[in-house]
Each structure stands twice: as C-alpha cells, then as structure tokens.
Design an enzyme around this catalytic site. Structure first.
Site, mmCIF file in Angstrom:
data_model
loop_
_atom_site.group_PDB
_atom_site.id
_atom_site.type_symbol
_atom_site.label_atom_id
_atom_site.label_comp_id
_atom_site.label_asym_id
_atom_site.label_seq_id
_atom_site.Cartn_x
_atom_site.Cartn_y
_atom_site.Cartn_z
ATOM 1 N N SER A 188 -7.732 -0.310 5.172
ATOM 2 C CA SER A 188 -6.715 -0.041 6.185
ATOM 3 C C SER A 188 -7.311 0.753 7.333
ATOM 4 O O SER A 188 -8.307 1.473 7.162
ATOM 5 C CB SER A 188 -5.551 0.733 5.566
ATOM 6 O OG SER A 188 -4.631 1.160 6.560
ATOM 7 N N TYR A 201 -2.533 7.732 0.480
ATOM 8 C CA TYR A 201 -2.814 6.352 0.856
ATOM 9 C C TYR A 201 -4.152 6.250 1.592
ATOM 10 O O TYR A 201 -4.974 5.377 1.315
ATOM 11 C CB TYR A 201 -1.670 5.843 1.741
ATOM 12 C CG TYR A 201 -1.817 4.413 2.204
ATOM 13 C CD1 TYR A 201 -1.723 3.354 1.309
ATOM 14 C CD2 TYR A 201 -2.020 4.120 3.554
ATOM 15 C CE1 TYR A 201 -1.839 2.043 1.739
ATOM 16 C CE2 TYR A 201 -2.133 2.809 3.993
ATOM 17 C CZ TYR A 201 -2.046 1.774 3.081
ATOM 18 O OH TYR A 201 -2.164 0.477 3.512
ATOM 19 N N ALA A 203 -6.708 8.294 1.387
ATOM 20 C CA ALA A 203 -7.804 8.551 0.451
ATOM 21 C C ALA A 203 -8.143 7.310 -0.367
ATOM 22 O O ALA A 203 -9.318 6.986 -0.567
ATOM 23 C CB ALA A 203 -7.429 9.707 -0.479
ATOM 24 N N LYS A 205 -7.668 4.169 0.472
ATOM 25 C CA LYS A 205 -8.257 3.136 1.326
ATOM 26 C C LYS A 205 -9.656 3.521 1.799
ATOM 27 O O LYS A 205 -10.535 2.663 1.935
ATOM 28 C CB LYS A 205 -7.344 2.878 2.530
ATOM 29 C CG LYS A 205 -6.005 2.251 2.158
ATOM 30 C CD LYS A 205 -6.173 0.889 1.509
ATOM 31 C CE LYS A 205 -4.860 0.177 1.294
ATOM 32 N NZ LYS A 205 -5.017 -1.179 0.727
#
Length: 327
Positions: A188, A201, A203, A205
């Site tokens: 992402s 989230y 971390a 990705k």
C-alpha cells in the site's frame, strides 16, 4: 587502541562517501541507457497468459475479483481463494464466461498456515503447475494509538496482511521455480507515506515491502516479484455511500465540509497490475499521481510530516466519524 580505532573509523568514513559518489557518477549514464532499453523492451514484450495457471487470494470482491476477471480475459486458468464461498462461486461463474478455461474455487483463511499449504497443494494437484501467485488478501485498520484499549485486538492485521502473503509464497516457491513464475504482493502507499491513524495497517504493509524486496534478491532470476503500492482505489473498503462517480467523499472537520479524493476503479487498477506482472515490473502504483506524494515525502520529509499532522489527521478523524455514523 581506542584512538587508532577512532582514526581508522574516521578515515573510512571520509573515503567511502566520495568513492561511492564518484562510482555513481561514472555508472549513472550507463544505468540511464539500460533503463531506457528495459522500458522499451517491456512496452513491446509481455507474457502470454493463455494456458497459464494463476492463484489469487482475496478474490471474492474488490481488486482481487477484478484481477480474476482480467486474467480470465487473457485465457488463464485461475484459482480464486477467499473465506466467502458463495461470493467465490459467483466470481468463478463470471470468470468462466469471460474466457477462463477452468476456475478452481477454494475457501481458505490465509492467516492459517495449514490453509495456505492446502490451497497451493490443491492448485498444483488440479492443474499440475503454478505460474503466477497473486497475494491480494488483506484487511484495513483505522485507529489512533491514543484510542487503543486492547493492543492484542490488532494481531489479525499482521496475521492477514503480512503472514497471509508470506505463507502462500513460501509453499508456492518450489512450483514457481519450475515455471520461472511470478509473485505479486499487494502492499500500500501508506507503507511509504505513513498517514496518521493507520499505524497497524501501515506496519503490516511496510513489512511486506521489506520482506519481498529481500525475496527479490534471494529468488532471482527464477522468480520475479512485483510489489503494488496502491492509493485510493474503489474496493470493498471504500465502496458505499462515501464513494460516488469515481471520487471518495469523506466528511471532515477540515473546512467544515466534505473532502473529495480521486479514486481509480478496481477494474482499471487490475488491468494495470496484471500488465505490470506480465512485464516483470518491480513496482506498480495506482493512482499514478501518488508518485508525486512519494517524491515529496522523500525530498521534504519534515514538510510532509507537517502535512500529515495538519491535514491527514483531520481527514482520518473525519473518516472515523463517517465510519461510526455508517455503523
């Protein structure tokens, strides 16, 4: 002894910097020529997916669903994986209509290592080969660390987003080496931009990028790896009353109005992703304007931090409020 070490350390530091810079100046023109040739080559040459086998996780909706359709249009046999069996059957039926010669649906939880081994084994047992592994499954988490009451509730974010890609990759490697296959992982843009209220989230990705960049070195040249750093995309997460006419509308305290953000459709995103995988591109970013944000973050980190703190924090607060109203 300590003074000798300090002198050697200082001397090494002084020598390494100009040596590295000088080397870069010498090889830079050749590197530019190589990049231009590689770019032109990839514009012309793309893998023919007819008769190839593709395994896609998180394929019951959003980008994963559209990836299945895009591979189907290219004549690939596909394996679609998700936890929602009924939705998978609908995707399988449509993929067959779009041109896939065979579609295998597997209900599995990618955070479970046994399920991941099973889905790879079933794929190879059914088709006899595996050409592309598309790691798309993931969940999001929008929460400020200041509001967390139970830190253990966020372990599922890492289990699905990180291990849910690593597990299938591990079991698929021997089969992908035989076909000189490809691995795709859906990271992402947040892994680079670090917006507020998305720490868990982000971390998960960012861990994907670190892991697969290392894997790229370890698995070359037999297996190529493409990493996606996607921004605002029409997916199940953004679908609903806040997504309209290609833009994401988020109620925000910022200027006491609605913030409108351009969004790329899942279909267009899937076309770009499959094209990137087939051309062995290292990275794919959609929408493409996110490259400007990546550049700004690299060149002006403090200014971008201020932007995140003053603008993005309010935007994320608005998103949380919208989420609460929707619930």
């Amino acid at each position: 002894m300590a003074s000798n070490y300090y002198f050697f350390h200082t001397l090494t530091t002084l020598l390494i910097s100009p040596l590295v810079l000088g080397t870069l100046c010498v090889i830079f023109p050749f590197f530019c020529i190589f990049r231009i040739v590689l770019f032109l080559y990839r514009l012309v040459v793309s893998e023919n997916m007819k008769g190839k086998v593709v395994l896609i996780t998180g394929a019951s909706s959003g980008i994963g669903e559209e990836l299945a359709y895009e591979y189907a249009r290219r004549g690939s046999s596909i394996v679609i994986v998700a936890r929602r069996e009924e939705q998978l059957q609908k995707v399988a039926e449509k993929a067959m209509c779009l041109g896939s010669p065979d579609v295998l649906s597997i209900r599995a939880d990618v955070s479970n290592v046994d399920d991941c081994k099973r889905l790879v084994d079933q794929t190879v047992n059914h088709f006899g080969r595996l050409d592309h592994l598309v790691n798309n499954a993931g969940i999001t988490s929008l929460c400020s660390i200041n509001d967390v009451t139970d830190i253990t509730k966020f372990t599922s974010v890492m289990d699905i987003n990180f291990w849910g890609s690593v597990y299938p990759t591990y079991f698929a490697i021997p089969h992908l080496k035989k076909t000189r296959g490809k691995v795709f992982v859906n990271s992402s843009s947040v892994a680079i931009l670090h917006p507020p209220s998305l720490s868990f989230y982000t971390a998960s990705k960012a861990a994907l990028i670190g892991f697969y960049e290392t894997m790229r070195l370890e698995l070359a040249p037999e297996i190529s790896i493409t990493i996606a750093t996607l921004g605002f995309t029409d997916s199940e997460i953004t679908r609903g009353k806040h997504l309209k006419d290609g833009v994401l509308q988020v109620e925000s305290e910022l200027a006491n109005n609605v913030v409108v953000l351009p969004v790329i459709s899942s279909s267009d995103c899937a076309k770009s992703i499959v094209s990137a995988i087939c051309r062995k591109k290292r990275y794919i970013t959609e929408p493409k304007y996110f490259w400007v944000l990546f550049f700004a973050k690299t060149v002006c980190p403090r200014a971008f931090e201020w932007f995140n703190r003053t603008f993005m924090s309010k935007l994320c607060t608005g998103a949380l409020q919208s989420q609460a109203k929707k619930a």
